[in-house]
Design a protein around this motif. Structure first.
Motif, PDB file in Angstrom:
ATOM      1  N   ALA A  28      -9.863  -7.543   2.125  1.00 55.51           N
ATOM      2  CA  ALA A  28      -9.062  -6.722   1.205  1.00 55.51           C
ATOM      3  C   ALA A  28      -9.571  -5.291   1.156  1.00 55.51           C
ATOM      4  O   ALA A  28      -8.792  -4.329   1.173  1.00 55.51           O
ATOM      5  CB  ALA A  28      -9.062  -7.343  -0.196  1.00 55.51           C
ATOM      6  N   GLU A  29     -10.902  -5.109   1.085  1.00 53.55           N
ATOM      7  CA  GLU A  29     -11.472  -3.764   1.031  1.00 53.55           C
ATOM      8  C   GLU A  29     -11.195  -3.000   2.326  1.00 53.55           C
ATOM      9  O   GLU A  29     -10.880  -1.807   2.299  1.00 53.55           O
ATOM     10  CB  GLU A  29     -12.976  -3.848   0.794  1.00 53.55           C
ATOM     11  N   SER A  30     -11.310  -3.683   3.458  1.00 51.99           N
ATOM     12  CA  SER A  30     -11.047  -3.022   4.739  1.00 51.99           C
ATOM     13  C   SER A  30      -9.591  -2.607   4.845  1.00 51.99           C
ATOM     14  O   SER A  30      -9.284  -1.505   5.312  1.00 51.99           O
ATOM     15  CB  SER A  30     -11.419  -3.954   5.907  1.00 51.99           C
ATOM     16  N   LEU A  31      -8.681  -3.460   4.423  1.00 53.42           N
ATOM     17  CA  LEU A  31      -7.264  -3.122   4.461  1.00 53.42           C
ATOM     18  C   LEU A  31      -6.959  -1.941   3.541  1.00 53.42           C
ATOM     19  O   LEU A  31      -6.143  -1.067   3.884  1.00 53.42           O
ATOM     20  CB  LEU A  31      -6.419  -4.330   4.057  1.00 53.42           C
ATOM     21  N   ALA A  32      -7.609  -1.890   2.383  1.00 58.77           N
ATOM     22  CA  ALA A  32      -7.404  -0.763   1.468  1.00 58.77           C
ATOM     23  C   ALA A  32      -7.871   0.543   2.113  1.00 58.77           C
ATOM     24  O   ALA A  32      -7.215   1.582   1.982  1.00 58.77           O
ATOM     25  CB  ALA A  32      -8.147  -1.007   0.156  1.00 58.77           C
ATOM     26  N   ASP A  33      -8.988   0.490   2.829  1.00 64.48           N
ATOM     27  CA  ASP A  33      -9.488   1.690   3.505  1.00 64.48           C
ATOM     28  C   ASP A  33      -8.582   2.076   4.674  1.00 64.48           C
ATOM     29  O   ASP A  33      -8.359   3.262   4.935  1.00 64.48           O
ATOM     30  CB  ASP A  33     -10.917   1.464   3.993  1.00 64.48           C
ATOM     31  N   GLY A  86      -2.794   5.659   6.507  1.00 64.53           N
ATOM     32  CA  GLY A  86      -1.482   5.793   5.875  1.00 64.53           C
ATOM     33  C   GLY A  86      -0.964   4.443   5.449  1.00 64.53           C
ATOM     34  O   GLY A  86      -0.842   3.524   6.276  1.00 64.53           O
ATOM     35  N   GLY A  87      -0.674   4.302   4.171  1.00 67.03           N
ATOM     36  CA  GLY A  87      -0.252   3.013   3.638  1.00 67.03           C
ATOM     37  C   GLY A  87       1.049   2.498   4.179  1.00 67.03           C
ATOM     38  O   GLY A  87       1.310   1.288   4.155  1.00 67.03           O
ATOM     39  N   ALA A 100       0.853  -3.053   1.617  1.00 68.10           N
ATOM     40  CA  ALA A 100       1.311  -4.377   1.178  1.00 68.10           C
ATOM     41  C   ALA A 100       0.294  -5.458   1.545  1.00 68.10           C
ATOM     42  O   ALA A 100       0.034  -6.373   0.751  1.00 68.10           O
ATOM     43  CB  ALA A 100       2.664  -4.691   1.800  1.00 68.10           C
ATOM     44  N   LEU A 101      -0.285  -5.350   2.720  1.00 67.80           N
ATOM     45  CA  LEU A 101      -1.281  -6.335   3.144  1.00 67.80           C
ATOM     46  C   LEU A 101      -2.530  -6.243   2.274  1.00 67.80           C
ATOM     47  O   LEU A 101      -3.094  -7.272   1.866  1.00 67.80           O
ATOM     48  CB  LEU A 101      -1.640  -6.118   4.609  1.00 67.80           C
ATOM     49  N   ALA A 102      -2.966  -5.026   1.977  1.00 69.39           N
ATOM     50  CA  ALA A 102      -4.147  -4.849   1.129  1.00 69.39           C
ATOM     51  C   ALA A 102      -3.910  -5.448  -0.252  1.00 69.39           C
ATOM     52  O   ALA A 102      -4.782  -6.133  -0.808  1.00 69.39           O
ATOM     53  CB  ALA A 102      -4.490  -3.363   1.020  1.00 69.39           C
ATOM     54  N   GLU A 103      -2.727  -5.205  -0.822  1.00 70.18           N
ATOM     55  CA  GLU A 103      -2.406  -5.738  -2.146  1.00 70.18           C
ATOM     56  C   GLU A 103      -2.345  -7.262  -2.128  1.00 70.18           C
ATOM     57  O   GLU A 103      -2.810  -7.923  -3.066  1.00 70.18           O
ATOM     58  CB  GLU A 103      -1.074  -5.158  -2.620  1.00 70.18           C
ATOM     59  N   GLN A 147      -5.010  -9.822  -4.242  1.00 71.31           N
ATOM     60  CA  GLN A 147      -4.568 -10.811  -5.222  1.00 71.31           C
ATOM     61  C   GLN A 147      -4.890 -12.238  -4.780  1.00 71.31           C
ATOM     62  O   GLN A 147      -5.288 -13.068  -5.598  1.00 71.31           O
ATOM     63  CB  GLN A 147      -3.066 -10.663  -5.453  1.00 71.31           C
ATOM     64  N   ALA A 148      -4.737 -12.505  -3.485  1.00 75.18           N
ATOM     65  CA  ALA A 148      -4.911 -13.876  -2.974  1.00 75.18           C
ATOM     66  C   ALA A 148      -6.374 -14.269  -2.841  1.00 75.18           C
ATOM     67  O   ALA A 148      -6.703 -15.455  -2.852  1.00 75.18           O
ATOM     68  CB  ALA A 148      -4.209 -14.014  -1.626  1.00 75.18           C
ATOM     69  N   GLY A 149      -7.252 -13.279  -2.703  1.00 73.49           N
ATOM     70  CA  GLY A 149      -8.668 -13.588  -2.518  1.00 73.49           C
ATOM     71  C   GLY A 149      -9.006 -13.748  -1.045  1.00 73.49           C
ATOM     72  O   GLY A 149      -8.118 -13.785  -0.181  1.00 73.49           O
ATOM     73  N   PRO A 150     -10.292 -13.843  -0.727  1.00 77.57           N
ATOM     74  CA  PRO A 150     -10.734 -13.908   0.672  1.00 77.57           C
ATOM     75  C   PRO A 150     -10.217 -15.162   1.376  1.00 77.57           C
ATOM     76  O   PRO A 150     -10.413 -16.275   0.884  1.00 77.57           O
ATOM     77  CB  PRO A 150     -12.260 -13.940   0.558  1.00 77.57           C
TER      78      PRO A 150
END
Length: 291
Positions: A179-184, A190-191, A215-218, A222-225
């Motif tokens: 999740a953190e990597s996807l957010a970065d 670019g989101g 969308a993937l990061a979000e 929410q879903a967890g690792p």
């Protein structure tokens, strides 16, 4: 299950180092040639001999297994190279997929080639290629960037260097950092950029989730690792076509501090336009300003 069909003659294996790809999940994704090599090798070097033993057992292969990994590589290489020089037939495998791809082994291959020893690739399964073809993202040009740094600051810096690469980017990642990597990725690349997350490839719970990086990061926040080995993919950046206004603005800025030819070259490279056309426009702008 035997490694060879009944009555089939043993396959002659020449001396050398064989880099053998193994399944990334589904054991039936082994190739017939890989089974031949593993069955005939004098020694099979494995990242984890326990993992390798399960594969060998599934196909009735009685191979001499020995560990080769990052922690013992420097110590073991001289002995392995000596055996190869004496005519040994040695196979190198990883826990899953193609060796040397985010995996120990490249130093051994490098040193073997430096000494004039034979190295044979035995292709097969690869998580990065499996993820790429299932992602729906452009596959005509892609760049594999391995694992991103574990800390956000270093990760963002690494992504900045890849931001404008005109290709689909492929990374490996662990569940806890996904999740953190996807957010970065969304923040730097670019989101709205298209992406995909592929995991458990070739296994029972195989999943490929597609969407924008935001969308993937979000979703994974929410879903967890998730469990399993993970491949992250980010589509190439959108190609921006420079307008006449963009060209004029860039040229005026460049001409304020550079000679005409240098300004034209700089702007042409930045906007991806023919240098001759940019130079002609630069001359026109200088003429207009002079008038």
């Amino acid at each position: 299950m035997g490694a060879r069909a009944a009555g089939q003659q043993p396959v002659a294996v020449q001396p050398g180092l064989y880099v053998v790809s193994t399944p990334i999940g589904n054991l039936r994704d082994i190739t017939l040639r890989a089974l031949d090599i593993l069955g005939a090798a004098d020694e099979v070097l494995a990242e984890d001999t326990r993992v390798a033993a399960k594969l060998m057992s599934a196909y009735g292969i009685k191979a001499r297994l020995s560990p080769y990994h990052d922690h013992n590589g420097a110590e073991r290489r001289p002995q392995i190279l000596s055996r190869l020089a004496e005519g040994g037939r040695i196979a190198l495998i990883s826990d899953a997929g193609t060796p040397l791809v985010s995996d120990p082994g490249w130093k051994l291959v490098h040193d073997a080639l430096e000494q004039g020893l034979k190295v044979y690739p035995v292709p097969g399964a690869s998580a990065l290629l499996a993820g790429l073809v299932a992602s729906g993202l452009p596959s005509d040009r892609f760049m594999f960037a391995g694992f991103l740094p574990p800390k956000s600051g270093a990760r963002k810096a690494a992504l900045e260097a890849l931001k404008h690469v005109p290709a689909t980017l492929v990374f490996y990642e662990s569940g806890p950092r996904l999740a953190e990597s996807l957010a970065d990725l969304a923040s730097v690349l670019g989101g709205s950029r298209d992406g995909a997350v592929a995991r458990e490839l070739t296994k029972m719970f195989e999943e490929t989730r597609r969407g924008t990086l935001t969308a993937l990061a979000e979703h994974y926040e929410q879903a967890g690792p998730p469990r399993g080995e993970i491949v992250i993919l980010a589509g190439p950046p959108e190609e921006k076509v420079a307008t006449a206004a963009d060209l004029d603005t860039a040229l005026r800025d460049a001409l304020a501090s550079m000679p005409t030819k240098e300004a034209a070259t700089s702007v042409a490279e930045a906007l991806g336009l023919p240098r001759r056309e940019v130079y002609q426009r630069a001359l026109q702008l200088k003429s207009e300003n002079a008038g």
